[in-house]
Enzyme design. Sequence first.
Site, PDB file in Angstrom:
ATOM      1  CG  ASP A  12      -1.870   1.247   1.260  1.00 37.62           C
ATOM      2  OD1 ASP A  12      -2.493   1.525   0.063  1.00 37.62           O
ATOM      3  OD2 ASP A  12      -2.455   1.855   2.219  1.00 37.62           O
ATOM      4  CB  SER A  13       0.107   4.941  -0.534  1.00 37.31           C
ATOM      5  OG  SER A  13      -1.076   4.742   0.244  1.00 37.31           O
ATOM      6  CE1 TYR A  44       2.467   6.080  -3.898  1.00 42.76           C
ATOM      7  CE2 TYR A  44       1.099   3.880  -4.744  1.00 42.76           C
ATOM      8  CZ  TYR A  44       2.353   4.468  -4.294  1.00 42.76           C
ATOM      9  OH  TYR A  44       3.395   4.069  -4.670  1.00 42.76           O
ATOM     10  N   GLY A  45      -3.640   8.904  -3.545  1.00 41.63           N
ATOM     11  CA  GLY A  45      -5.060   9.255  -3.850  1.00 41.63           C
ATOM     12  C   GLY A  45      -5.308  10.750  -4.363  1.00 41.63           C
ATOM     13  CB  CYS A  75      -3.213   0.313  -2.767  1.00 41.70           C
ATOM     14  SG  CYS A  75      -3.177   2.067  -3.310  1.00 41.70           S
ATOM     15  CG  ASN A  76      -9.581   0.170  -2.953  1.00 42.97           C
ATOM     16  OD1 ASN A  76     -10.588  -0.497  -3.592  1.00 42.97           O
ATOM     17  ND2 ASN A  76      -9.152  -0.014  -1.558  1.00 42.97           N
ATOM     18  CB  THR A  77      -5.146   4.795  -5.490  1.00 41.39           C
ATOM     19  OG1 THR A  77      -6.075   5.179  -4.268  1.00 41.39           O
ATOM     20  CG2 THR A  77      -4.756   5.934  -6.078  1.00 41.39           C
ATOM     21  CD  GLU A 155      -0.228   6.546   6.061  1.00 42.24           C
ATOM     22  OE1 GLU A 155      -1.137   5.690   5.779  1.00 42.24           O
ATOM     23  OE2 GLU A 155       0.750   6.111   6.061  1.00 42.24           O
ATOM     24  CB  CYS A 187      -9.876   4.213   0.378  1.00 41.12           C
ATOM     25  SG  CYS A 187      -8.309   4.714   1.117  1.00 41.12           S
ATOM     26  CB  THR A 188      -6.831  -0.567   1.895  1.00 46.20           C
ATOM     27  OG1 THR A 188      -5.567   0.242   1.438  1.00 46.20           O
ATOM     28  CG2 THR A 188      -6.990  -1.637   0.615  1.00 46.20           C
ATOM     29  CG  HIS A 189      -5.703   4.561   4.570  1.00 44.21           C
ATOM     30  ND1 HIS A 189      -5.141   4.079   3.315  1.00 44.21           N
ATOM     31  CD2 HIS A 189      -4.528   5.052   5.451  1.00 44.21           C
ATOM     32  CE1 HIS A 189      -3.650   4.514   3.179  1.00 44.21           C
ATOM     33  NE2 HIS A 189      -3.531   5.011   4.599  1.00 44.21           N
TER      34      HIS A 189
HETATM   35  N1  DGL Z   1      -5.146   2.982   0.736  1.00 44.20           N
HETATM   36  C1  DGL Z   1      -4.903   3.409  -0.440  1.00 44.20           C
HETATM   37  C2  DGL Z   1      -6.115   2.829  -1.107  1.00 44.20           C
HETATM   38  O1  DGL Z   1      -6.887   2.117  -1.058  1.00 44.20           O
HETATM   39  C3  DGL Z   1      -4.491   4.786  -0.693  1.00 44.20           C
HETATM   40  C4  DGL Z   1      -4.460   5.811  -0.021  1.00 44.20           C
HETATM   41  C5  DGL Z   1      -3.849   7.096  -0.472  1.00 44.20           C
HETATM   42  O2  DGL Z   1      -2.581   6.868  -0.581  1.00 44.20           O
HETATM   43  O3  DGL Z   1      -4.357   8.071  -0.676  1.00 44.20           O
HETATM   44  O4  DGL Z   1      -6.443   3.786  -2.121  1.00 44.20           O
END
Ligand code: DGL
Length: 273
Positions: A12-13, A44-45, A75-77, A155, A187-189
């Site tokens: 992930d990011s 990343y988003g 990470c979805n992004t 985060e 988003c995995t967060h």
């Molecule tokens: N956790 C990530 C996702 O699922 C990215 C979050 C990010 O870096 O903006 O998209």
Amino acid sequence: MARAGRPIVVFDSGEGGLTLLRQAWTLYPGEEYIYICDTAHFPYGQRPLAEVRTFFLGVLRYALTLDPKAVVIACNTATAAALDTAREASGGVPVVGVVEPGILAAVRATENRRIGVLTTVATHRSGIYQQGLKAAEARAVVWQRPCPLLVVLAENGRVTGPESRAAVARCVEGMLAEDVDTLILGCTHFPHMQAIFAEVVGNRAHLIDPGLETAKILPRYVGGLTREGSGTVSLFTTGDPGRVAQVGRQLWEHLVMQPEQLAWEGGEVVWRR
Ligand code: DGL
């Protein structure tokens, strides 16, 4: 680095992918997991998809040097930006993304076919959920909303308390008013805030965690996963190992190990001994 088996690399990011890693560890505790986060480039988003793709492919090249049995893009992004390219570049190593398992679970769960998706800005722009949901269920009506504040709060380990609760409420209110019965935490967060989501949403909608759904179907991509035994988890970050350790431990008490330092050099990820 001497290792006994072939690891599963989870990426992930930042700290978001830990939500998937924790589920994979629970389901297949005998595996050797290497968690890599590109914290140097977090979030990343907020970046263009092409840039996210470049970063992820750099991480992938490093990950492949670890002789992994699979690389999971938690990470979805990065899944939206790079899954197809990564599969072409992986030399046959399975690369698993989180978006499709989330879509399939949402389509199974919904009764009124009104589905909400919370994402990062970049995932929202990519249209990956909208297109995937329509392909899986042509009659689906989809609402999407980017929630970048939730990414930053998670985060930083701020996954409880009034500020995070208010931020979650702002993200879901409009969708619940549209009578969505299924909400994808895209988003995995976000699943780090599962308790708040459950409290705010209550029984008004099914909550779908694409990371959990991906962990459940991992055996489709990777043969011989061990459901028992005591495996290992190692952490690697391109950012500050002290901060990753501190927040990681707060989010998952299992993470007592010190992260290894990675660095970007000329577009490549290298390990700093
Ligand atoms: N956790 C990530 C996702 O699922 C990215 C979050 C990010 O870096 O903006 O998209």
